[in-house]
Scaffold this active site. Structure first.
Site, PDB file in Angstrom:
ATOM      1  CG  HIS A 114      55.609  36.715  58.388  1.00 37.33           C
ATOM      2  ND1 HIS A 114      56.662  36.928  57.459  1.00 37.33           N
ATOM      3  CD2 HIS A 114      55.897  35.914  59.325  1.00 37.33           C
ATOM      4  CE1 HIS A 114      57.331  36.161  58.078  1.00 37.33           C
ATOM      5  NE2 HIS A 114      57.071  35.266  58.977  1.00 37.33           N
ATOM      6  CD  GLU A 115      54.036  35.887  62.814  1.00 38.43           C
ATOM      7  OE1 GLU A 115      53.851  34.744  63.063  1.00 38.43           O
ATOM      8  OE2 GLU A 115      55.008  36.528  62.601  1.00 38.43           O
ATOM      9  CG  HIS A 118      54.202  31.249  60.215  1.00 41.88           C
ATOM     10  ND1 HIS A 118      54.806  30.864  59.259  1.00 41.88           N
ATOM     11  CD2 HIS A 118      54.976  32.329  60.641  1.00 41.88           C
ATOM     12  CE1 HIS A 118      56.183  31.706  59.030  1.00 41.88           C
ATOM     13  NE2 HIS A 118      56.004  32.582  59.947  1.00 41.88           N
TER      14      HIS A 118
END
Length: 235
Positions: A114-115, A118
């Protein structure tokens, strides 16, 4: 000093105390406990980076884009408040992993993925994380969509059954929750931002080229990415 604190709180830094003024002291048994949490976090992080097909694809994509990721430079295992699992600090280009809230390898794999999405967005686009909520909404939609957060298996563990188009519903819901957790904006503002960018960002599958609904999907996506990279290198 007070104005700076308010500004940090509005950007979600209150969830990551070690990102703020750094005035929390660790002593005695607490210090030993935190060391144990940190060691476990570091071990699970290494396993995620070495074995997760999602993470391996993203690391290759970041390197290909000119933003090579280094474990010791770009990841930080820290204590976090609330139930937050991780975050991307655009100011330092660091991924924060919440060592007190990540207890299973599968959870670590999802948070890292997920990160990293980003971080990939931060690398490839001019994302105005702090001033443009639509930019934040787009990256949160992509992260929820591509990280495995919204697979059917994970939805079942949240006791969400029989929802039509559950994947889209989950992506929208998790993007909205993420925005509200890290920005001091109204629910109406967050919903408007998500709605405005949802279709285009939901359909942006880079660097996977598809929605990876499973590890097998992610492995195929990684293979395709490597083949695509070799193809362009030979042109």
């Amino acid at each position: 000093m007070e104005e700076k604190k308010i500004e940090q709180d509005e950007l979600g830094y209150q969830l990551f105390p070690e990102r703020g003024n750094g005035d929390r002291k660790k002593q005695g048994l607490l210090s030993k406990s935190l060391f144990t949490f940190n060691h476990k976090c570091q071990v699970m992080l290494k396993i995620a980076l070495d074995t997760s097909p999602y993470a391996k694809l993203l690391l290759d994509a970041m390197k290909h884009t000119g933003c090579t990721v280094y474990k010791d430079r770009h990841f930080s295992c820290e204590e976090c408040d609330g139930s937050v699992s991780g975050g991307f600090d655009a100011a330092t280009s660091e991924i924060v992993l919440c060592q007190n809230n990540i207890h299973q390898q599968s959870h670590m794999n999802r948070v890292v993925t997920h990160e990293l999405i980003h971080a990939f967005d931060h690398c490839r686009a001019h994302v105005d994380w702090f001033n443009n909520v639509r930019h934040l909404a787009c990256s949160e939609i992509r992260a929820a969509n591509l990280s495995g957060d919204c697979t059917l298996a994970n939805e079942l563990t949240r006791f969400k059954f029989g929802v039509k188009e559950h994947h889209k519903v989950c992506v929208r819901d998790r993007a909205l929750r993420s925005i509200l957790a890290v920005r001091n904006v109204s629910r109406e503002t967050a919903e408007k931002a998500v709605d405005e960018v949802f279709d285009s960002c939901f359909n942006d599958h880079e660097p996977f080229g598809r929605i990876p609904h499973s590890k097998t999907d992610a492995k195929f996506a990684h293979r395709d990415f490597q083949n695509r990279d070799r193809y362009y290198a030979n042109l």
